[in-house]
Every structure is written in structure tokens, then in C-alpha cells.
Design an enzyme around this catalytic site. Structure first.
Site, PDB file in Angstrom:
ATOM      1  N   ASN A  46       2.084 -15.589   4.664  1.00 49.36           N
ATOM      2  CA  ASN A  46       0.635 -15.498   4.835  1.00 49.36           C
ATOM      3  C   ASN A  46      -0.100 -16.531   3.999  1.00 49.36           C
ATOM      4  OD1 ASN A  46       0.351 -13.510   6.765  1.00 49.36           O
ATOM      5  ND2 ASN A  46       0.360 -11.828   5.300  1.00 49.36           N
ATOM      6  N   ASP A  84      -0.501 -12.107  11.477  1.00 47.86           N
ATOM      7  CA  ASP A  84      -0.693 -11.011  12.429  1.00 47.86           C
ATOM      8  C   ASP A  84       0.132 -11.218  13.687  1.00 47.86           C
ATOM      9  OD1 ASP A  84      -4.224 -10.405  11.688  1.00 47.86           O
ATOM     10  OD2 ASP A  84      -2.374  -9.824  10.637  1.00 47.86           O
ATOM     11  N   GLU A 135       3.641  -5.207   5.949  1.00 47.78           N
ATOM     12  CA  GLU A 135       4.748  -5.759   6.720  1.00 47.78           C
ATOM     13  C   GLU A 135       5.935  -4.794   6.798  1.00 47.78           C
ATOM     14  OE1 GLU A 135       3.656  -6.759   3.845  1.00 47.78           O
ATOM     15  OE2 GLU A 135       5.252  -7.343   2.449  1.00 47.78           O
TER      16      GLU A 135
END
Length: 528
Positions: free
Chosen positions: A390, A399, A426
Site C-alpha cells: 500500500n 483495494d 488484509e
């Protein structure tokens, strides 16, 4: 007219408990009658067996009495036969008394036609030569008159050698009548069978009674005295009993009809149904004026349902039974709206999987399955180094990765059996309706490989692409789903500690030393 029909149906439904009670009472009475019939049949079978026990003692006593008359084989066959006939007259159950030579030939007999006939091939004669007591034979067809007969023999010795053999044959015809007199229940059919299940004699008290089938006779020939319970009773069926003859391997199989018991129960049920219908008609006369109340009642229910929805209570659904279609359409629309709201509150918006709330509800249901004796497995999955991903590519790309992993999870489970949920961030949770560790490890490793083969670039991961770590634990008796989830989470930490991109099974909690301040999951990693 339709409204009146609805009211009448409502009245019938209100009287349904009474109808069910009457039917249950009729069924209870029927079962009690069956129990009485079974007990009477069982008692009659025991009495018949006792009768044969008395016959056995009488004939063995008779043969012992004849054996004491030492002069019989020293007189002419005519004089010997005359003496035997006087003895036999005192025993109504005796068909024939014969005096046999050591070679098995009848020297004299109460039946003149038996004199000179050889019985050396009869088992009871052969066995008596080597026995010091009375010996019984099998049920056979008589050589003299062709009747079905049962005989006992006793060897008389002098100086160690057999002088003669006393053979006494039983009058099965007269004994058959006495046997049937022992039964307190009406008989439909009786069959005399030998040790191999062959029918030697049969009596039909009811012309409609069918002969016993092969499986029944096969079971009867291996039984002691008692009932043969059928798998299910039906109208026209019978109770079947077996009498084991104490002096031989033969049996008598008898049946008593129980159709009248079912007919009576059916009559009671029909009377109950008629009473309910009559009561429904009477009550309906006084309820025709309640049509408006019926409509208003439905409206009030929908109003109350809408109020509960507004207050946030979505636990119930509304069902309006009305002859007016508008009520059904409106209630269906309200229920559909609540279902969609409830579904939205239980679904993860990003992945389309169950969310944490839905997972908690699933764990409660799987707890019930565990209490019922079912086993299952819980797996925890975590995307390796996802924070680094990320940080490099942004949350939008992250995402997308979460959605791709979710699709892979959906493909690995069996619909209607397994459950997949997003645990948070996650992390994902998989509930599998399987308890074989080897099979589960294979499935989860295939899942791990499938995600790895997506080849999603991840420069900050040692592997260079997106991978996942998986830990799983099998539920155990006496535990809970939450406990299994904790063990699966510990196994996930072990997978991470061992290099990630792997599947680990929970084996045991690590031992913690008194001075250790390391969290349990870190102890697991170290212990692994």
C-alpha cells in the site's frame, strides 16, 4: 366468498391442535393394543414351549418304564405288542411304541405294520446305541403311516451290550391341537419347519392368510421361542411368533392378525376429523361479521412492522395471510426491503464477502454444529507485507488486490458448505466443513499457490510478487469456534515466523516459562 373461505380455514387451523390431540390419542390407543397383543402372543408362545417340555419328560419317562420290562424281548412279537399297547393306552400323546433289536429292526410294536421294518438309518436309533439316556431324533415322515412324526429312543443294555432299543413316537396331530389351545389370541396360520427351514406341516386358520415368506422362515429357524418383530406394522399385517421345540431343532411358526387394531384406530381418527369439521362449521356461523376486523388486523400488523424497522429492529419478518392481493404485495415488499438492509449490514462492501459481523453469527452456528458432533476447520489468511504494498502503490491498487484475493477465496470453497469472510484489513477467515488435516492442507496450499501464480508484482516482498500466509486449526470436541479461530490465528503467526508464503497447521500451544514476557504468538513463532 374468498374472505369467508379464509375465515373458515383460520377456524380449521385454530382447531388443528384438538385434531392432532385426538389423532395422537388414537395412535396411543393403537400402540397400547399392539403391546397387549404382543404380550398375549409372547405368553402363549411360552405356554406352548412349556407344553412341549412336559411332553418331552412324559415320553422319556415312558421309554424308561418300558426299558424296565425285561421280559418283552423274551416273548413272541404278538405278546410283546399287546403289552406295549396297554402301556401306550395310558399316554394320550403317544403314537407308537416299538422294541428294536440291536440291528435296528422292529421286533414288536403297538403298530403291527411296524414289525420287521428297519429303523437302522434313523438318527435317533444310531445315537441311542452310544448313549445311556433317551435320545431324540429330527422331525421326519413316518415309514409306517406317512405322518410327520417325532421319536425318542433309549438303549437297554445287559452286561455292557445293547439288548434292545425302546423307540417311542409322538402323536403330533393330537399335540398340535393341544398346542393351539395354549394361545389366547386368534391364530391366522401355523407352520412346522425343520432345522433347514423346510415346511413339514401347515395349518391355515384364515384362508386369506398367506404362507410365511423365505426371510421369515430363515429368521425363525435360528430363533429361540419369541416374537419376530416386523420392521413396520401396517394394516393387514400380523404378529409372528416362534416356538422352539425343546427336544429337537424344529420350530413352529405362528401368526395372529392385528388388522382389527388398525381398523379401530382408523375409525377413531375419522371420528375426530368429523368432530373438528362440525365444530369449524358451527364457529364459522358466528364469525362472518368479523370481516372488517380481519382486514384491520392485517393493517395493524404491517404498521407495527414498519415501526420496528424505523426503530432499527430487523430481526423479524411480516407475513399477512389475506384474500386481498394488496396485502401480500405490500408485506413482500417490506420483507424484501428488510432483507436487503440486513444483507448490506453483513457484507463487506469492497470484496463482497461476509464481514466481521456476519462471521460472528456464522461462528455461533458452527458452535451448534460442533455440539451436534460435527467437525470443521477454520483457516486464517494474511497477505504478506501488504502495508509495504500500500505504501508503494497506494490504497486504490491495494483495494484491487484485496478484491482479486477475495475472488480466489470464493473459488476455493464449496458453496452452501464453506464460508469465507473478511476478518479485517488484509486478513481473511475461511470456515471449512471438513476435518481431515491432510486434505485441508492440500486445499489451502492450492489456494496459496493460485494467489502466488497471479504474479501480482510486489517489489518490497522477498518473493517479488504478492503472496499469502495461511494458518489453520481443526475444531475439537468440547471446544468452541472462537477457540478454533484463536488456534488458527496462532498457526498464521507461525507461518509468518517461518518465512511467509506457506501453510501451517496448529499443533499445540507453546509452553511459556515463568519469566517470559513474550506474547503467546511470538512464543509460537519461536517454538516453531
Amino acid at each position: 366468498m374468498r374472505i369467508r373461505l379464509v375465515i373458515f380455514m383460520a377456524i380449521c387451523l385454530s382447531l388443528a391442535p384438538f385434531l392432532v390431540g385426538q389423532i395422537m390419542r388414537a395412535d396411543r390407543n393403537m400402540r397400547m393394543s399392539l403391546t397387549v397383543a404382543e404380550r398375549s402372543m409372547q405368553l402363549s408362545l411360552v405356554r406352548a414351549e412349556d407344553l412341549f417340555g412336559e411332553v418331552r419328560k412324559d415320553l422319556e419317562s415312558l421309554s424308561a418304564t418300558v426299558a424296565l420290562i425285561d421280559t418283552l424281548h423274551h416273548v413272541t412279537p404278538e405278546a410283546c405288542g399287546k403289552t406295549l399297547r396297554r402301556v401306550a393306552d395310558a399316554y394320550a400323546r403317544v403314537d407308537r411304541i416299538s422294541l428294536l433289536t440291536p440291528q435296528g429292526v422292529a421286533f414288536c410294536s403297538t403298530e403291527p405294520r411296524a414289525v420287521g421294518v428297519s429303523f437302522a438309518d434313523r438318527r435317533y436309533f444310531i445315537n441311542s446305541i452310544y448313549s445311556s439316556s433317551a435320545v431324540w431324533g429330527d422331525i421326519l415322515t413316518s415309514k409306517i403311516n406317512g405322518k410327520v412324526t417325532l421319536a425318542t429312543a433309549r438303549a437297554v443294555r445287559s452286561g455292557g451290550a445293547v439288548s434292545f432299543v425302546v423307540a417311542v413316537s409322538l402323536d403330533l396331530f393330537s399335540l398340535k391341537r393341544q398346542t393351539f389351545q395354549q394361545f389366547q389370541v386368534p391364530l391366522a396360520r401355523a407352520e412346522l419347519i425343520d432345522a433347514d427351514g423346510r415346511i413339514l406341516d401347515a395349518v391355515a386358520f384364515d384362508e386369506a392368510a398367506a404362507a410365511f415368506d423365505g426371510p421369515t422362515l430363515d429368521r425363525a429357524r435360528t430363533m429361540t421361542t419369541g416374537l419376530i418383530p416386523p420392521d413396520t406394522y401396517g394394516v393387514g399385517s400380523s404378529l409372528i411368533g416362534v416356538v422352539k421345540l425343546p427336544m429337537t431343532s424344529g420350530r413352529i411358526v405362528l401368526s395372529t392378525p392385528i388388522g382389527d387394531i388398525y381398523a379401530k384406530a382408523f375409525h377413531e381418527m375419522m371420528v375426530a376429523v368429523a368432530l373438528v369439521c362440525l365444530e369449524a362449521l358451527v364457529i364459522a356461523v358466528f364469525l362472518w361479521m368479523a370481516l372488517e376486523l380481519l382486514i384491520l388486523r392485517g393493517l395493524r400488523r404491517m404498521t407495527e412492522f414498519a415501526s420496528r424497522i424505523t426503530a432499527g429492529d430487523r430481526s423479524e419478518r411480516v407475513t399477512i395471510r389475506s384474500p386481498f392481493r394488496e396485502f401480500s404485495v405490500l408485506s413482500s415488499a417490506l420483507n424484501l426491503m428488510v432483507d436487503r438492509l440486513e444483507q448490506a449490514s453483513r457484507t463487506d462492501a469492497l470484496t463482497g464477502l461476509d464481514n466481521r459481523r456476519a462471521l460472528e453469527a456464522q461462528l455461533l452456528r458452527w458452535d451448534a454444529r460442533l455440539d451436534a458432533g460435527e467437525r470443521f476447520t477454520i483457516a486464517m489468511l494474511d497477505i504478506d507485507h501488504f502495508k509495504r504494498f500500500n505504501d508503494r502503490f497506494g490504497h486504490g491498487t491495494g483495494d484491487s488486490v484485496l478484491q482479486m484475493v477475495a475472488e480466489a477465496l470464493k473459488r476455493c470453497v464449496t458453496p452452501d458448505l464453506d464460508t469465507v469472510a473478511r476478518y479485517g484489513g488484509e486478513e481473511f477467515t475461511i470456515l471449512l466443513a471438513d476435518d481431515c488435516p491432510e486434505r485441508i492442507a492440500g486445499r489451502l496450499d492450492a489456494l496459496r499457490g493460485a494467489i502466488e501464480e497471479m504474479n501480482i508484482p510486489h517489489p518490497d516482498s522477498p518473493q517479488g510478487w504478492v503472496t499469502v500466509s495461511i494458518g489453520f486449526a481443526v475444531a475439537r470436541a468440547g471446544g468452541t469456534a472462537h477457540e478454533t479461530l484463536e488456534r488458527a490465528d496462532a498457526a498464521l503467526y507461525a507461518a509468518k515466523a517461518r518465512g511467509r508464503n506457506r501453510v501451517e497447521r496448529w499443533a499445540r500451544w507453546p509452553k511459556r516459562t515463568p519469566d517470559s514476557a513474550t506474547p503467546p504468538e511470538r512464543q509460537f513463532e519461536a517454538a516453531s
